[in-house]
Design a protein around this motif. Structure first.
Motif, PDB file in Angstrom:
ATOM      1  N   SER A 130      77.787  48.132  36.259  1.00  0.00           N
ATOM      2  CA  SER A 130      77.780  49.506  36.755  1.00  0.00           C
ATOM      3  C   SER A 130      78.674  50.404  35.903  1.00  0.00           C
ATOM      4  O   SER A 130      78.335  51.564  35.638  1.00  0.00           O
ATOM      5  CB  SER A 130      78.251  49.532  38.212  1.00  0.00           C
ATOM      6  N   GLU A 131      79.806  49.858  35.477  1.00  0.00           N
ATOM      7  CA  GLU A 131      80.719  50.646  34.645  1.00  0.00           C
ATOM      8  C   GLU A 131      80.068  50.996  33.305  1.00  0.00           C
ATOM      9  O   GLU A 131      80.189  52.123  32.808  1.00  0.00           O
ATOM     10  CB  GLU A 131      82.015  49.874  34.421  1.00  0.00           C
ATOM     11  N   PHE A 132      79.352  50.050  32.719  1.00  0.00           N
ATOM     12  CA  PHE A 132      78.663  50.319  31.456  1.00  0.00           C
ATOM     13  C   PHE A 132      77.546  51.337  31.664  1.00  0.00           C
ATOM     14  O   PHE A 132      77.350  52.246  30.841  1.00  0.00           O
ATOM     15  CB  PHE A 132      78.099  49.036  30.861  1.00  0.00           C
ATOM     16  N   ALA A 133      76.797  51.209  32.759  1.00  0.00           N
ATOM     17  CA  ALA A 133      75.724  52.156  33.046  1.00  0.00           C
ATOM     18  C   ALA A 133      76.277  53.566  33.199  1.00  0.00           C
ATOM     19  O   ALA A 133      75.675  54.548  32.735  1.00  0.00           O
ATOM     20  CB  ALA A 133      74.965  51.732  34.305  1.00  0.00           C
ATOM     21  N   PHE A 134      77.439  53.679  33.842  1.00  0.00           N
ATOM     22  CA  PHE A 134      78.068  54.983  34.016  1.00  0.00           C
ATOM     23  C   PHE A 134      78.544  55.533  32.674  1.00  0.00           C
ATOM     24  O   PHE A 134      78.403  56.728  32.394  1.00  0.00           O
ATOM     25  CB  PHE A 134      79.245  54.856  34.986  1.00  0.00           C
ATOM     26  N   ARG A 223      68.658  62.258  42.536  1.00  0.00           N
ATOM     27  CA  ARG A 223      68.096  62.525  41.218  1.00  0.00           C
ATOM     28  C   ARG A 223      66.572  62.472  41.246  1.00  0.00           C
ATOM     29  O   ARG A 223      65.900  63.308  40.640  1.00  0.00           O
ATOM     30  CB  ARG A 223      68.640  61.521  40.211  1.00  0.00           C
ATOM     31  N   LEU A 224      66.001  61.496  41.936  1.00  0.00           N
ATOM     32  CA  LEU A 224      64.547  61.409  42.029  1.00  0.00           C
ATOM     33  C   LEU A 224      63.966  62.618  42.756  1.00  0.00           C
ATOM     34  O   LEU A 224      62.914  63.142  42.383  1.00  0.00           O
ATOM     35  CB  LEU A 224      64.140  60.121  42.743  1.00  0.00           C
ATOM     36  N   ARG A 225      64.663  63.062  43.765  1.00  0.00           N
ATOM     37  CA  ARG A 225      64.201  64.253  44.486  1.00  0.00           C
ATOM     38  C   ARG A 225      64.243  65.478  43.586  1.00  0.00           C
ATOM     39  O   ARG A 225      63.324  66.292  43.577  1.00  0.00           O
ATOM     40  CB  ARG A 225      65.072  64.469  45.721  1.00  0.00           C
ATOM     41  N   LEU A 226      65.307  65.600  42.798  1.00  0.00           N
ATOM     42  CA  LEU A 226      65.424  66.736  41.893  1.00  0.00           C
ATOM     43  C   LEU A 226      64.341  66.694  40.822  1.00  0.00           C
ATOM     44  O   LEU A 226      63.787  67.732  40.430  1.00  0.00           O
ATOM     45  CB  LEU A 226      66.809  66.738  41.246  1.00  0.00           C
ATOM     46  N   MET A 227      64.025  65.488  40.329  1.00  0.00           N
ATOM     47  CA  MET A 227      62.978  65.353  39.310  1.00  0.00           C
ATOM     48  C   MET A 227      61.652  65.903  39.807  1.00  0.00           C
ATOM     49  O   MET A 227      60.917  66.560  39.057  1.00  0.00           O
ATOM     50  CB  MET A 227      62.829  63.884  38.905  1.00  0.00           C
ATOM     51  N   LEU A 253      64.330  64.899  33.632  1.00  0.00           N
ATOM     52  CA  LEU A 253      63.082  64.246  33.992  1.00  0.00           C
ATOM     53  C   LEU A 253      62.977  62.828  33.451  1.00  0.00           C
ATOM     54  O   LEU A 253      62.049  62.099  33.800  1.00  0.00           O
ATOM     55  CB  LEU A 253      61.894  65.080  33.498  1.00  0.00           C
ATOM     56  N   VAL A 254      63.908  62.434  32.592  1.00  0.00           N
ATOM     57  CA  VAL A 254      63.931  61.041  32.139  1.00  0.00           C
ATOM     58  C   VAL A 254      64.366  60.166  33.315  1.00  0.00           C
ATOM     59  O   VAL A 254      65.402  60.423  33.926  1.00  0.00           O
ATOM     60  CB  VAL A 254      64.893  60.858  30.953  1.00  0.00           C
ATOM     61  N   PRO A 255      63.603  59.146  33.675  1.00  0.00           N
ATOM     62  CA  PRO A 255      63.970  58.322  34.837  1.00  0.00           C
ATOM     63  C   PRO A 255      65.324  57.630  34.634  1.00  0.00           C
ATOM     64  O   PRO A 255      65.762  57.438  33.493  1.00  0.00           O
ATOM     65  CB  PRO A 255      62.843  57.285  34.910  1.00  0.00           C
ATOM     66  N   PRO A 256      65.989  57.252  35.713  1.00  0.00           N
ATOM     67  CA  PRO A 256      67.201  56.442  35.600  1.00  0.00           C
ATOM     68  C   PRO A 256      66.931  55.194  34.757  1.00  0.00           C
ATOM     69  O   PRO A 256      65.799  54.704  34.691  1.00  0.00           O
ATOM     70  CB  PRO A 256      67.526  56.076  37.052  1.00  0.00           C
ATOM     71  N   LEU A 257      67.976  54.672  34.138  1.00  0.00           N
ATOM     72  CA  LEU A 257      67.839  53.645  33.108  1.00  0.00           C
ATOM     73  C   LEU A 257      67.021  52.436  33.553  1.00  0.00           C
ATOM     74  O   LEU A 257      66.091  52.009  32.861  1.00  0.00           O
ATOM     75  CB  LEU A 257      69.232  53.195  32.664  1.00  0.00           C
ATOM     76  N   THR A 258      67.342  51.869  34.710  1.00  0.00           N
ATOM     77  CA  THR A 258      66.627  50.665  35.141  1.00  0.00           C
ATOM     78  C   THR A 258      65.175  50.965  35.475  1.00  0.00           C
ATOM     79  O   THR A 258      64.285  50.149  35.200  1.00  0.00           O
ATOM     80  CB  THR A 258      67.321  50.024  36.352  1.00  0.00           C
ATOM     81  N   LEU A 259      64.928  52.133  36.064  1.00  0.00           N
ATOM     82  CA  LEU A 259      63.543  52.509  36.366  1.00  0.00           C
ATOM     83  C   LEU A 259      62.770  52.751  35.071  1.00  0.00           C
ATOM     84  O   LEU A 259      61.600  52.347  34.949  1.00  0.00           O
ATOM     85  CB  LEU A 259      63.527  53.756  37.243  1.00  0.00           C
ATOM     86  N   LEU A 260      63.403  53.381  34.092  1.00  0.00           N
ATOM     87  CA  LEU A 260      62.760  53.603  32.796  1.00  0.00           C
ATOM     88  C   LEU A 260      62.403  52.268  32.146  1.00  0.00           C
ATOM     89  O   LEU A 260      61.292  52.090  31.621  1.00  0.00           O
ATOM     90  CB  LEU A 260      63.679  54.414  31.884  1.00  0.00           C
TER      91      LEU A 260
END
Length: 352
Positions: A130-134, A223-227, A253-260
């Motif tokens: 999680s720290e790396f993702a952040f 974030r998904l709602r905002l997209m 509009l780029v999806p979150p990393l894991t979803l992408l």
């Protein structure tokens, strides 16, 4: 300069936050804590530590956006030149306020500091992921946008604004990703934010799995709602006349990393099946190139910036982390119309 600190039931850490900020204030600067719907000792502890305190009670309108609106209206009685927003669970590295105010005054633009989160000392190893993702989201990505000459998203704590900009901003709302929305709104109005990498602000992830889950769920669902709402911006010709706003819309509009990653690999699988059954090789080659570039970029980011945060022995946690997040996305999408803000539980260390 004035520092605004929105706080909801932060009695355990507000005194330390106030003292940390005070160490960097200069003569004439102000520190205002907005105690938003608190039912603990947040207000008293903040006053005892030396901050001005605004108390706000409105059970129907809760969240950071409403707290910031109350703080800005309070400051309007004696407006500062620059407003810096620091969350109540953060601490500033030395010189952070000087760097923010100097760059904000020089550019007359909103700024985002280098805002990072770190794992608690006793946390499980999966928090290193999680720290790396952040780090990837809040620094590496912003560095890349800056080097391309583009504006950046507002990512939360450590934001600085000229008074003329923040006083006109729409703050009083309950959006779950209020900081990103604010940055997009300002970019649309011609005030796209810039990145101040030399100003460093840190916070800790929650100790508990429940606390971390609440926090991540709020970010991802918001974030998904905002997209979804931003897709309509691409149909507006005015968006394409505002390069700063267009850049931030496309970035959001780029999806979150894991979803992408999941979408890229799903497309690779689908095009692979098509290539095997119908000899349609071009889609498969495009998907293969996409996955290769994605993996190369991620590996390079880890090698250059992330080895200390996510040591090699922790990489084994990546699949588990990704699968856990992907499982949550259907729920986020089904419930994306809900916008109830829930405080992240940071209070008690528990076994993880």
């Amino acid at each position: 300069m004035a520092v605004l600190v929105p706080a909801h039931n932060e009695e355990l850490q507000i005194s330390d936050t106030v003292r940390n900020i005070q160490e960097q204030l200069r003569n004439g600067d102000r520190l205002v804590v907005v105690a938003d719907n608190c039912n603990d000792m947040t207000s008293m502890n903040a006053r005892d530590a030396g901050a001005e305190v605004v108390e706000r009670f409105d059970a129907l309108h809760r969240g950071k956006g409403y707290a910031l609106d109350a703080g800005v209206r309070y400051l309007a009685e004696a407006p500062p030149e620059i407003v810096v927003i620091v969350d109540a669970d953060c601490w500033l590295e030395p010189g952070a306020l000087d760097e923010l105010t100097r760059m904000c005054a020089a550019t007359n633009r909103p700024l985002q500091s280098r805002y990072l989160m770190i794992a608690p000392p006793v946390a499980a190893i999966n928090l290193a992921v999680s720290e790396f993702a952040f780090l990837l989201k809040n620094r590496i990505r912003l560095l890349g946008l800056t080097r391309l000459g583009l504006p950046v998203q507002l990512t939360g704590s450590g934001m600085a604004f000229p008074w003329s900009v923040i006083r006109e901003a729409e703050l009083a709302h309950g959006n779950l990703v209020e900081d990103m929305k604010l940055g997009l709104d300002l970019a649309r109005a011609g005030h796209a934010p810039l990145f101040c990498d030399t100003a460093v602000i840190r916070s800790r992830f929650p100790y508990s799995i429940k606390g971390l889950g609440t926090q991540v769920s709020r970010w991802d669902a918001g974030r998904l709602r905002l997209m979804r709402s931003l897709l309509s911006a691409l149909l507006d010709t005015g968006t394409f006349r505002n390069s700063g706003y267009l850049a931030l819309v496309l970035d959001a509009l780029v999806p979150p990393l894991t979803l992408l990653a999941a979408l890229l690999f799903a497309m690779l699988l689908l095009t692979g099946i098509l290539a095997a059954t119908e000899a349609a090789m071009v889609p498969f080659l495009v998907s293969t190139l996409s996955v290769t570039l994605f993996g190369t970029a991620l590996a390079n980011a880890w090698w250059v910036h992330g080895k200390r945060v996510l040591p090699p022995h922790a990489l084994i946690e990546l699949p588990k982390y990704a699968i856990g997040k992907i499982k949550r996305y259907p729920g986020y999408m089904l419930n994306s119309r809900r916008s109830v803000w829930i405080r992240t539980d940071r209070d008690r260390p528990t076994e993880t």
